[in-house]
Every structure is written in C-alpha cells, then in structure tokens.
Write a protein that holds these residues in place. Structure first.
Motif, PDB file in Angstrom:
ATOM      1  N   TYR A 259       0.886  -1.178   0.065  1.00  0.00           N
ATOM      2  CA  TYR A 259      -0.045   0.019  -0.148  1.00  0.00           C
ATOM      3  C   TYR A 259       0.977   1.415  -0.002  1.00  0.00           C
ATOM      4  N   ARG A 260       2.122   1.376   0.601  1.00  0.00           N
ATOM      5  CA  ARG A 260       2.986   2.219   0.658  1.00  0.00           C
ATOM      6  C   ARG A 260       4.361   1.868   0.175  1.00  0.00           C
ATOM      7  N   SER A 261       4.540   1.060  -0.973  1.00  0.00           N
ATOM      8  CA  SER A 261       5.429   0.398  -1.299  1.00  0.00           C
ATOM      9  C   SER A 261       6.837   1.364  -1.499  1.00  0.00           C
TER      10      SER A 261
ATOM     11  N   GLU B  45       3.594  -2.665  -8.312  1.00  0.00           N
ATOM     12  CA  GLU B  45       2.018  -2.546  -8.616  1.00  0.00           C
ATOM     13  C   GLU B  45       1.336  -3.650  -8.111  1.00  0.00           C
ATOM     14  N   ASN B  46       2.134  -4.688  -7.567  1.00  0.00           N
ATOM     15  CA  ASN B  46       1.256  -5.852  -7.379  1.00  0.00           C
ATOM     16  C   ASN B  46       1.892  -6.811  -6.182  1.00  0.00           C
ATOM     17  N   GLU B  47       1.529  -7.767  -5.558  1.00  0.00           N
ATOM     18  CA  GLU B  47       2.146  -8.379  -4.453  1.00  0.00           C
ATOM     19  C   GLU B  47       3.383  -9.010  -5.083  1.00  0.00           C
ATOM     20  N   ALA B  48       3.166  -9.674  -6.240  1.00  0.00           N
ATOM     21  CA  ALA B  48       4.420 -10.386  -6.787  1.00  0.00           C
ATOM     22  C   ALA B  48       5.676  -9.396  -7.026  1.00  0.00           C
ATOM     23  N   GLN B  49       5.309  -8.348  -7.679  1.00  0.00           N
ATOM     24  CA  GLN B  49       6.503  -7.426  -7.610  1.00  0.00           C
ATOM     25  C   GLN B  49       6.973  -6.930  -6.366  1.00  0.00           C
TER      26      GLN B  49
ATOM     27  N   VAL C 211      -6.690   7.990   5.826  1.00  0.00           N
ATOM     28  CA  VAL C 211      -5.935   9.051   4.719  1.00  0.00           C
ATOM     29  C   VAL C 211      -6.668  10.221   4.689  1.00  0.00           C
ATOM     30  N   LYS C 212      -6.016  11.367   4.397  1.00  0.00           N
ATOM     31  CA  LYS C 212      -6.798  12.424   3.698  1.00  0.00           C
ATOM     32  C   LYS C 212      -7.277  12.248   2.510  1.00  0.00           C
ATOM     33  N   ASN C 213      -6.955  11.612   1.695  1.00  0.00           N
ATOM     34  CA  ASN C 213      -7.376  11.321   0.344  1.00  0.00           C
ATOM     35  C   ASN C 213      -7.037   9.837   0.005  1.00  0.00           C
ATOM     36  N   LYS C 214      -8.237   9.359  -0.626  1.00  0.00           N
ATOM     37  CA  LYS C 214      -7.895   7.846  -1.000  1.00  0.00           C
ATOM     38  C   LYS C 214      -7.027   7.728  -2.420  1.00  0.00           C
ATOM     39  N   GLU C 215      -7.097   8.840  -3.125  1.00  0.00           N
ATOM     40  CA  GLU C 215      -6.285   8.591  -4.517  1.00  0.00           C
ATOM     41  C   GLU C 215      -5.007   8.898  -4.141  1.00  0.00           C
ATOM     42  N   THR C 216      -4.587   9.855  -3.482  1.00  0.00           N
ATOM     43  CA  THR C 216      -3.178  10.078  -3.378  1.00  0.00           C
ATOM     44  C   THR C 216      -2.753   9.143  -1.992  1.00  0.00           C
ATOM     45  N   ARG C 217      -3.474   8.966  -0.938  1.00  0.00           N
ATOM     46  CA  ARG C 217      -3.079   7.908  -0.131  1.00  0.00           C
ATOM     47  C   ARG C 217      -2.108   8.683   1.103  1.00  0.00           C
ATOM     48  N   GLU C 218      -2.286   9.998   0.820  1.00  0.00           N
ATOM     49  CA  GLU C 218      -1.749  10.863   2.203  1.00  0.00           C
ATOM     50  C   GLU C 218      -2.473  10.282   3.407  1.00  0.00           C
ATOM     51  N   PRO C 219      -1.383  10.243   4.382  1.00  0.00           N
ATOM     52  CA  PRO C 219      -1.958   9.741   5.758  1.00  0.00           C
ATOM     53  C   PRO C 219      -2.823  10.816   6.419  1.00  0.00           C
TER      54      PRO C 219
END
Length: 453
Positions: free
Chosen positions: A182-184, A189-193, A378-386
């Motif tokens: 989620y905060r890679s 882009e995915n779990e495998a990566q 988060v403050k914003n779901k798109e930016t994922r800003e905490p």
C-alpha cells in the motif's frame, strides 16, 4: 458481559490522585497525560469508576487474547500460589516444564527448547544474543516498520520513532525496507512485484553490509504496532532461503502475532516457514502474569550443550506465570479459541471493515487476519496521504485524537497509532461483540472523515 460495574467516583478520584502523585508512565510526557482509572474488567470489556464500560478493541496492548479475568486462568494462578509461589530458574519445576512442553508442541518445526523471559523485549534481547554467539558475527538486520521492545538491543532493532531518543547508532543494527504494497518503497504494482523487489533489496543490503558480518535477520511475522502489514506470499520463505544461503539466523518475532491472534497458534503457520528462533510473550498467558520467551531450534540449542549460555533472569519461568500459561494454552485448545479468532476474522471483522471502508473517505486500506486488523486512515484515497503526518503530535495529530475520542464516547476503547486504528479484540470475542465494536467504529470514523478532502 456478566459483571456490571458499580459506580464509585470517590474511589476513582483517589486512585487517579495517587497515580498522578507517584506513577511514572511509559512513553509519556508526565504532565500532559490523564490516565483513566480502571475499576475492573471481564471478558471483552473493562470499566471505570464512573460506571462507563468499554469494549476492549485494543486488548490493552494486544495481549489479553483470552479476554479479561478468564476464570480458568485466574483459578490456576490461585492454585499455584497456594502450592509454590516462586523458585529459582535453576530448578526443575512441574509447571515450568509443562508450560515449555505445551509451547514447544505448538511452535513450528524443531523449535523444541524454550528459554523463558519476563516479556517480549527480553525475549528479543536473548534471541539476538543467541544468534550472535551461535554465528560469531556482530550485526543484526531488522525492518524500518517494526517494534521489538524498549530494552537496549530491542529498541535499536525497532524501526518506529520510539527508537530515536535511545538509538546508539553503534549497536550493530542495520535497518532495511520490508514489503508493504500500500505504501511500497519499491514502486511495486502488485504483491508479486513487491515480494520480488523486497527480497532483492534485502539481498543488496546483505551484500553491502558483508554477509559474513551478519548474525541474524529479525522480523515480526506480521508487523503489529507498525501497521499489521501481512507480508505477500513468498516473502518469508524467500527470507528463509537467503538466511540459509548466507548462514544467517532467522528470528521471527511473534510477541504480538502469536497464540491465536492471527487465527493460528503462530502466524508463521500462514506462510509455511520455520525460523531458527521464535520470540513470544503477550498472548502466551494473556498478560495475566509477565511472561515471554524464545523457542530455540535444535541446531542453536546444541551450541550451548557444552558451552554455558551467558544469560538469565531471576524470574525466568516464574511458577505463577507458567501456571497461567498452562491454563491459557489448555483453555484455548479446549474452547476452540484459536478457531474462533479465525472464524470471527473471516466472517465478521474482515467483511465488516471492508464494508465500512466503502462508506468512509478516511479509510484508505483494510488489512489483517484473525483478530489482527488495521485501518489505514488517509486524507485522500487517491493520493493515499496519511490522515496525520508520520509521528505526528500535538495539533498535527488532532484528526486521530478526534477519532479516538469519538470511539470512547461510543463505549469502545481503540488501539490508535499514527494514522491507523487497529482492530484487535480478544480471540474470545463473540460475533455480537465484534459487530457492536464495528458499529461504534463506523460512527466514530465520521470524525476522521471531517479531516479529509
């Protein structure tokens, strides 16, 4: 809840006054805190002297896995106190031997020798000491998003900001990034990566630090206080393979994740991985009497067959603590408590939190298993800003303070850390209690939503 609190505000005021006069609290600016005076507890609830009761969605410090005041555990402590309150660690005692046997029965692989401590930090301290002595190497690697305790080595291993005031920068500890999609930190882009890149990063860290200098890698199987980030499939087995290749001791910290919390006896079972050392505490006896320990592989135990292990504690394997562990483990097995944790997580908490996330703009991610969950706010779901900055305090932390206050007004005691609220009720929590807590969370998140945009 069978016990109903009787208000006694005068007694509560006296308790509070004595606390403020004499008790020095952990992790706190002493003049800025206002601790709740607790009058009692039962099952999934505790209450104050004013008669306010709280559904304990924190399990105190994620340790009362069997709930408060379980009668079988209380009775076992009372019975042991009447028989033998204490004895030095050097003696063989029935209840200590039985506690060790029951723990070894449930640990993965050949982790069949148990060294008892008073808690999780001391368990980590001794696991690192064992690894260093076994390998003859000085360095230990641990993740940035982690918590391993507050004693000297454990606090240096810790990755969160509680390390900073005590970080000696010379304790032989090197930090690295563990996977967290989620905060890679790896732009995956995915779990495998995320898994592949996290393992490559770990190998690069080992290469540049010098494999021959590294005694151990210490990881929480599922990080707890740092955010309940379940590792992607393949990561922990990948770390196991790297450790085998370089002769590094693999230590799994199950202090918080162990003894039913994740819906298994130990979280390692979810990933089919066996460490060389496994640390435990908290849920082993639900914190009724301080107890922790290290489960040790046959190979590392053999290092100390003819060579003294230079470590010990006056209260190692304390009879009252071990009696509570025996009663806790047996009761969990008899009453299907680990299975209950798995079922409640799969059927109630997980689906309930995902539904809540759809309704609230402040909920960025839901993650967890068993009775071990976190909402990343988060403050914003798109930016994922905490919702609040990293390690926020004072006015910057107001959004989380507002949310926590709303929970408490609703009769729920939350576990809040940075921009997260953790959903960690007892493993004994019922479907009705879990739904009650989720309903309060749902309403309280409106306070967090007010800070989004």
């Amino acid at each position: 809840m069978s016990v109903q609190p009787t208000p006694d505000p005068v007694a509560g005021a006296a308790v509070k006054a004595a606390d403020r006069a004499h008790v020095f609290h952990s992790w706190s600016a002493q003049g800025l805190i206002d601790p709740l005076a607790v009058a009692g507890a039962d099952g999934a609830y505790f209450w104050d002297y004013d008669g306010n009761r709280y559904l304990d969605f924190s399990c105190q410090l994620v340790n009362t896995n069997i709930g408060h005041q379980h009668p079988k555990v209380v009775a076992a402590i009372q019975e042991q106190a009447g028989k033998l309150c204490t004895i030095a660690p050097g003696f063989a005692v029935d209840v200590r031997s039985e506690a060790a046997r029951l723990i070894a029965e449930r640990t993965p692989g050949d982790l069949d020798k148990i060294f008892f401590t008073n808690g999780g930090a001391e368990a980590v301290e001794n696991a690192v000491r064992m690894a260093r002595l076994h390998t003859g190497r000085p360095k230990v690697l641990s993740a940035y998003r982690s918590y391993h305790g507050a004693t000297s080595t454990a606090i240096n291993l810790t990755g969160d900001p509680r390390r900073w005031p005590s970080d000696s920068a010379s304790a032989g500890v090197v930090h690295f990034w563990a996977p967290f999609l989620y905060r890679s930190p790896f732009h995956a882009e995915n779990e495998a990566q995320e898994c592949e890149r996290a393992l490559r990063h770990l190998e690069d860290t080992i290469a540049f630090e010098g494999p021959q200098t590294i005694a151990a890698i210490v990881l929480e199987t599922i990080p707890g206080t740092a955010g309940i980030m379940v590792p992607p499939p393949g990561y922990l087995p990948g770390v196991r393979e790297i450790c085998d290749r370089y002769g590094i001791v693999f230590v799994l910290d199950e202090v918080m994740a162990g003894f039913g919390r994740t819906g298994r006896w130990f979280a390692a079972e979810h990933f089919d991985v066996v460490p060389d050392l496994l640390t435990f505490a908290k849920g082993v006896n639900s914190g009724y009497v301080p107890l922790g320990g290290v489960a040790i592989s046959a190979e590392i135990a053999a290092t100390f067959d003819q060579r003294p292990y230079p470590g010990g504690l006056t209260y190692s394997g304390h009879p009252l603590a071990c009696a509570s562990a025996v009663a806790t483990i047996n009761t969990m097995a008899e009453e299907g408590i680990v299975e209950n944790a798995a079922a409640i997580g799969e059927n109630v908490i997980g689906p309930g939190l995902r539904e809540i996330a759809e309704r609230h703009p402040s909920v960025g991610e839901v993650r967890g298993t068993g009775v071990f969950w976190a909402l990343d706010l988060v403050k914003n779901k798109e930016t994922r800003e905490p919702l609040v900055p990293y390690n926020a305090s004072g006015p910057a932390n107001q959004p989380m303070a507002d949310f926590a206050a709303a929970c408490k007004r609703g009769g729920l005691w939350p576990f809040v850390n940075m921009n997260r609220t953790h959903v960690v009720p007892p493993c004994t929590v019922t479907e009705t209690e879990a739904k009650e807590g989720l309903a309060v969370l749902d309403e309280a998140l409106s306070a967090a939503d007010a800070h989004t945009g």
